[in-house]
Enzyme design. Structure first.
Site, PDB file in Angstrom:
ATOM      1  N   GLU A 296       0.817  -1.214   0.000  1.00  7.74           N
ATOM      2  CA  GLU A 296       0.000   0.000   0.000  1.00  7.74           C
ATOM      3  C   GLU A 296       0.845   1.256   0.000  1.00  7.74           C
ATOM      4  O   GLU A 296       1.928   1.292   0.607  1.00  7.74           O
ATOM      5  CB  GLU A 296      -0.882   0.017   1.266  1.00  7.74           C
ATOM      6  CG  GLU A 296      -1.858  -1.130   1.303  1.00  7.74           C
ATOM      7  CD  GLU A 296      -2.463  -1.388   2.677  1.00  7.74           C
ATOM      8  OE1 GLU A 296      -3.591  -1.887   2.744  1.00  7.74           O
ATOM      9  OE2 GLU A 296      -1.799  -1.101   3.686  1.00  7.74           O
TER      10      GLU A 296
ATOM     11  N   ASP B  96      -7.881  -5.078   8.653  1.00  5.44           N
ATOM     12  CA  ASP B  96      -7.464  -3.846   7.976  1.00  5.44           C
ATOM     13  C   ASP B  96      -7.312  -4.027   6.468  1.00  5.44           C
ATOM     14  O   ASP B  96      -6.588  -3.286   5.809  1.00  5.44           O
ATOM     15  CB  ASP B  96      -6.148  -3.314   8.586  1.00  5.44           C
ATOM     16  CG  ASP B  96      -4.999  -4.319   8.486  1.00  5.44           C
ATOM     17  OD1 ASP B  96      -5.225  -5.459   8.001  1.00  5.44           O
ATOM     18  OD2 ASP B  96      -3.875  -3.971   8.887  1.00  5.44           O
TER      19      ASP B  96
HETATM   20  P1  NAD Z   1       2.336 -10.496  13.567  1.00 12.94           P
HETATM   21  O1  NAD Z   1       2.232 -11.473  12.457  1.00 12.94           O
HETATM   22  O2  NAD Z   1       3.697 -10.159  14.100  1.00 12.94           O
HETATM   23  O3  NAD Z   1       1.456 -10.990  14.821  1.00 12.94           O
HETATM   24  C1  NAD Z   1       0.153 -11.486  14.675  1.00 12.94           C
HETATM   25  C2  NAD Z   1      -0.108 -12.505  15.786  1.00 12.94           C
HETATM   26  O4  NAD Z   1      -1.480 -12.906  15.704  1.00 12.94           O
HETATM   27  C3  NAD Z   1       0.731 -13.773  15.675  1.00 12.94           C
HETATM   28  O5  NAD Z   1       1.486 -13.953  16.865  1.00 12.94           O
HETATM   29  C4  NAD Z   1      -0.311 -14.889  15.461  1.00 12.94           C
HETATM   30  O6  NAD Z   1       0.049 -16.107  16.068  1.00 12.94           O
HETATM   31  C5  NAD Z   1      -1.535 -14.256  16.119  1.00 12.94           C
HETATM   32  N1  NAD Z   1      -2.812 -14.848  15.701  1.00 12.94           N
HETATM   33  C6  NAD Z   1      -3.231 -15.185  14.452  1.00 12.94           C
HETATM   34  N2  NAD Z   1      -4.489 -15.686  14.501  1.00 12.94           N
HETATM   35  C7  NAD Z   1      -4.868 -15.637  15.801  1.00 12.94           C
HETATM   36  C8  NAD Z   1      -6.053 -16.000  16.501  1.00 12.94           C
HETATM   37  N3  NAD Z   1      -7.101 -16.539  15.854  1.00 12.94           N
HETATM   38  N4  NAD Z   1      -6.115 -15.806  17.836  1.00 12.94           N
HETATM   39  C9  NAD Z   1      -5.062 -15.278  18.525  1.00 12.94           C
HETATM   40  N5  NAD Z   1      -3.899 -14.919  17.922  1.00 12.94           N
HETATM   41  C10 NAD Z   1      -3.809 -15.096  16.579  1.00 12.94           C
HETATM   42  O7  NAD Z   1       1.601  -9.175  13.066  1.00 12.94           O
HETATM   43  P2  NAD Z   1       1.674  -7.693  13.661  1.00 12.94           P
HETATM   44  O8  NAD Z   1       2.731  -6.899  12.979  1.00 12.94           O
HETATM   45  O9  NAD Z   1       1.659  -7.748  15.159  1.00 12.94           O
HETATM   46  O10 NAD Z   1       0.281  -7.124  13.126  1.00 12.94           O
HETATM   47  C11 NAD Z   1      -0.926  -7.607  13.670  1.00 12.94           C
HETATM   48  C12 NAD Z   1      -2.086  -7.164  12.807  1.00 12.94           C
HETATM   49  O11 NAD Z   1      -2.228  -5.741  12.899  1.00 12.94           O
HETATM   50  C13 NAD Z   1      -1.911  -7.472  11.328  1.00 12.94           C
HETATM   51  O12 NAD Z   1      -3.135  -7.991  10.852  1.00 12.94           O
HETATM   52  C14 NAD Z   1      -1.573  -6.140  10.707  1.00 12.94           C
HETATM   53  O13 NAD Z   1      -1.987  -6.065   9.357  1.00 12.94           O
HETATM   54  C15 NAD Z   1      -2.355  -5.203  11.591  1.00 12.94           C
HETATM   55  N6  NAD Z   1      -1.872  -3.828  11.648  1.00 12.94           N
HETATM   56  C16 NAD Z   1      -2.801  -2.839  11.663  1.00 12.94           C
HETATM   57  C17 NAD Z   1      -2.399  -1.525  11.782  1.00 12.94           C
HETATM   58  C18 NAD Z   1      -3.431  -0.433  11.864  1.00 12.94           C
HETATM   59  O14 NAD Z   1      -3.096   0.736  11.761  1.00 12.94           O
HETATM   60  N7  NAD Z   1      -4.683  -0.762  12.080  1.00 12.94           N
HETATM   61  C19 NAD Z   1      -1.039  -1.200  11.814  1.00 12.94           C
HETATM   62  C20 NAD Z   1      -0.103  -2.237  11.823  1.00 12.94           C
HETATM   63  C21 NAD Z   1      -0.535  -3.554  11.749  1.00 12.94           C
END
Ligand code: NAD
Length: 348
Positions: A64, A235
């Site tokens: 993005e 997101d």
């Molecule tokens: P990451 O991959 O480091 O961590 C995600 C975690 O979620 C992993 O530890 C995984 O095991 C866990 N997980 C997956 N499915 C699960 C479930 N059903 N129950 C419990 N845990 C579960 O990712 P990250 O960098 O920490 O990002 C997390 C999310 O936040 C991503 O989806 C990312 O796109 C989103 N994000 C959003 C914003 C925003 O501004 N809204 C900004 C950054 C990241």
């Protein structure tokens, strides 16, 4: 060979410099500083150029571009989201970003934004929770204990006075990592073995998981009256975390509706389902929490203005800290119209 002039050298903040900057300022003071910059920009929301981010989707993820401008400064972030990356030793989210002077079009900052995105996302969550969470909220369930989770938790501590965090992840190694990282930060950290256990006694429920599907991290019966939900991981089109029934019981607050309707939890609802724009709450023209029993939901997707605020914050720290490299990014011929001459002389 001619040397570029100072105006052609662009400050570049590497990952190493970003980490030094955060330690120099302190992670909690910097989260508070970022929240103040983001809040200040939400208060002048109307003067920004706003557009939903430009997303290039693939089966595995999304890339993005997130641009905006306040008329004097222009900024953009490049960011990806690839939930399957961690299995290959890569980050789910990486980013870099740029600020430029609108008057000349010249870049004034190029910076890593993987760490800065975690900081700004957390600062935004906590800034929003300060407006929407129930009074005295001091316990948070943190579901999804990946890269963002410690930042989310520390921002809630620094900005909202969080005292206790209850961790849950489907991968217990992630919970162990998160608990170990949060040790010594002045919080009561409780690792949990189920999402139901994690939400016990929590007034703030943060979902921050990564999975490219319509997931159900919180079911309807898990969400009691009066809580604030901070939904971070839904997101992208086809990537959500909450059961639709929760959305129908909650008052929903969003960043920029044209983007959130496509990417957020509310993609599961009718396109005219009522939502409140956060900038209106923050500038006092719309109401936030109005009752103790109300469920408030921040349907976070991440908007360009938050990155712009974070870029401004980093730019403002550079003169005092010197934590950057001058980058030879822009061609700088002595005669601006003799670009070819500069190239030819470089061969001499
Ligand atoms: P990451 O991959 O480091 O961590 C995600 C975690 O979620 C992993 O530890 C995984 O095991 C866990 N997980 C997956 N499915 C699960 C479930 N059903 N129950 C419990 N845990 C579960 O990712 P990250 O960098 O920490 O990002 C997390 C999310 O936040 C991503 O989806 C990312 O796109 C989103 N994000 C959003 C914003 C925003 O501004 N809204 C900004 C950054 C990241």
């Amino acid at each position: 060979m001619t040397q570029p002039s100072d105006k052609a050298l662009v400050p570049f903040v590497s990952v190493d410099h970003m980490m030094q900057l955060i330690h120099h300022i302190g992670i909690e003071p910097m989260l508070r500083g970022l929240a103040d910059y983001i809040e200040a920009d939400f208060k002048r929301w109307e003067l920004f150029d706003k557009t939903p981010r430009v997303a290039s989707h693939s089966a595995e993820g999304v890339i993005e571009l997130m641009p905006t401008s306040d008329g004097e400064v222009y900024g953009f972030k490049y960011v990806n989201g690839h939930p399957k990356n961690t299995a290959e030793g890569l980050q789910t989210v990486t980013a870099f970003g740029l600020l430029a002077d609108v008057a000349s079009g010249y870049p004034v900052l190029l910076t890593e934004m993987t760490i800065l995105t975690a900081m700004r996302t957390a600062a935004t969550s906590a800034m929003v929770a300060r407006h929407l969470a129930p009074k005295g909220a001091d316990t948070m369930a943190m579901i999804g204990n990946g890269a963002q989770s410690e930042f989310q938790t520390l921002a809630m501590k620094a900005i909202c006075g969080l005292k206790s965090v209850r961790l849950y992840d489907i991968d217990s190694a992630a919970t162990e990592k998160c608990a170990a990282n949060l040790a010594g930060h002045g919080l009561d950290v409780v690792p949990c073995t189920s999402p139901e256990d994690a939400i016990e006694g929590a007034q703030i429920l943060t979902t921050c998981t990564a999975d490219k599907q319509y997931a159900t991290i919180l079911t309807d019966n898990m969400v009691g009256a009066g809580v604030h939900i901070n939904a971070i991981g839904g997101d992208c089109p086809g990537k959500t975390e909450l059961a639709p029934a929760i959305l129908n019981r909650a008052d929903i607050f969003v960043e920029f509706p044209p983007q959130t309707r496509v990417e957020g939890e509310i993609q599961q609802l009718d396109p005219d389902h009522p939502v409140t724009e956060l900038w209106k709450v923050i500038s006092g023209t719309a109401q936030g929490r109005t009752s103790e029993r109300q469920i408030t939901l921040f349907d976070s997707v991440g908007f360009a203005i938050e990155d712009f605020s974070a870029l401004r914050y980093v730019r403002d720290q550079l003169p005092e800290t010197g934590l950057y490299h001058p980058l030879d990014l822009l061609a700088d011929p002595d005669d601006p119209r003799d670009l070819f001459g500069m190239l030819s002389r470089a061969a001499e």
